[in-house]
Design an enzyme around this catalytic site. Structure first.
Site, PDB file in Angstrom:
ATOM      1  N   CYS A  67      60.302  12.399 -63.445  1.00  0.00           N
ATOM      2  CA  CYS A  67      60.628  13.138 -62.225  1.00  0.00           C
ATOM      3  C   CYS A  67      59.887  14.473 -62.305  1.00  0.00           C
ATOM      4  O   CYS A  67      58.968  14.612 -63.105  1.00  0.00           O
ATOM      5  CB  CYS A  67      62.144  13.292 -62.051  1.00  0.00           C
ATOM      6  SG  CYS A  67      62.999  14.278 -63.295  1.00  0.00           S
ATOM      7  N   GLY A  68      60.288  15.432 -61.514  1.00  0.00           N
ATOM      8  CA  GLY A  68      59.600  16.719 -61.530  1.00  0.00           C
ATOM      9  C   GLY A  68      59.643  17.409 -62.878  1.00  0.00           C
ATOM     10  O   GLY A  68      58.627  17.898 -63.373  1.00  0.00           O
ATOM     11  N   GLY A  70      61.870  15.979 -65.611  1.00  0.00           N
ATOM     12  CA  GLY A  70      62.404  15.060 -66.617  1.00  0.00           C
ATOM     13  C   GLY A  70      63.877  15.301 -66.899  1.00  0.00           C
ATOM     14  O   GLY A  70      64.578  14.428 -67.408  1.00  0.00           O
ATOM     15  N   GLY A  72      66.557  15.908 -64.758  1.00  0.00           N
ATOM     16  CA  GLY A  72      67.489  15.146 -63.928  1.00  0.00           C
ATOM     17  C   GLY A  72      67.564  13.688 -64.337  1.00  0.00           C
ATOM     18  O   GLY A  72      68.660  13.107 -64.400  1.00  0.00           O
TER      19      GLY A  72
END
Length: 151
Positions: A67-68, A70, A72
């Site tokens: 993800c943006g 890591g 989350g």
């Protein structure tokens, strides 16, 4: 080995690069893509949970979530009983996530690290196994606490 991979729209480009890398450098690994697809907007918890559940159910041995940052994805994956996910943005943490913590899920942040570093970290993570030793009671305790919470 079956390896699950998944991302949100913020990390689609890195996921594509990692899949190409895995096919070229690790041809014995079967990569199962859980999305997101190009242009698809998803909530990262949906992808993270689905991928982590595939690991917990034994459908895949390991997984990579992107993800943006890591973070989350790691939080979400760690909600699945039996899964240990770690954010891996440097070689030492990446190695220790496997050797000391027996993490089955690697989480990366596209907005944090570049493509070449991500590929390098994936290679490190894939070659490392759980070392056991002094780490065994710690990992076992994580599992005990998890089971106690589920009751």
């Amino acid at each position: 080995m079956k390896l699950a991979i998944g991302c949100d729209e913020a990390a689609y480009a890195l996921k594509v690069e990692l899949k190409k890398h895995l096919e070229m450098v690790h041809p014995g690994i079967e990569v199962i893509d859980f999305g997101a697809d190009e242009g698809e907007v998803v909530l990262y918890p949906d992808i993270g949970y689905k991928v982590a559940d595939a690991v917990a159910q034994g459908e895949c041995e390991r997984a990579i979530l992107v993800c943006g940052t890591g973070i989350g994805m790691a939080i979400c994956a760690n909600k699945v009983p039996g899964v240990r996910a770690a954010v891996c943005h440097d070689p030492f943490s990446t190695e220790r996530s496997r050797k000391s913590n027996d993490a089955q899920v690697m989480c990366l942040g596209e907005r944090v690290i570049g493509v070449e570093l991500a590929k390098y970290l994936v290679d490190i993570w894939l070659k490392c196994d759980f070392s056991g030793g002094n780490s065994i009671p710690k990992v076992e305790r994580i599992q005990e606490l998890e089971q106690a919470h589920l009751k």
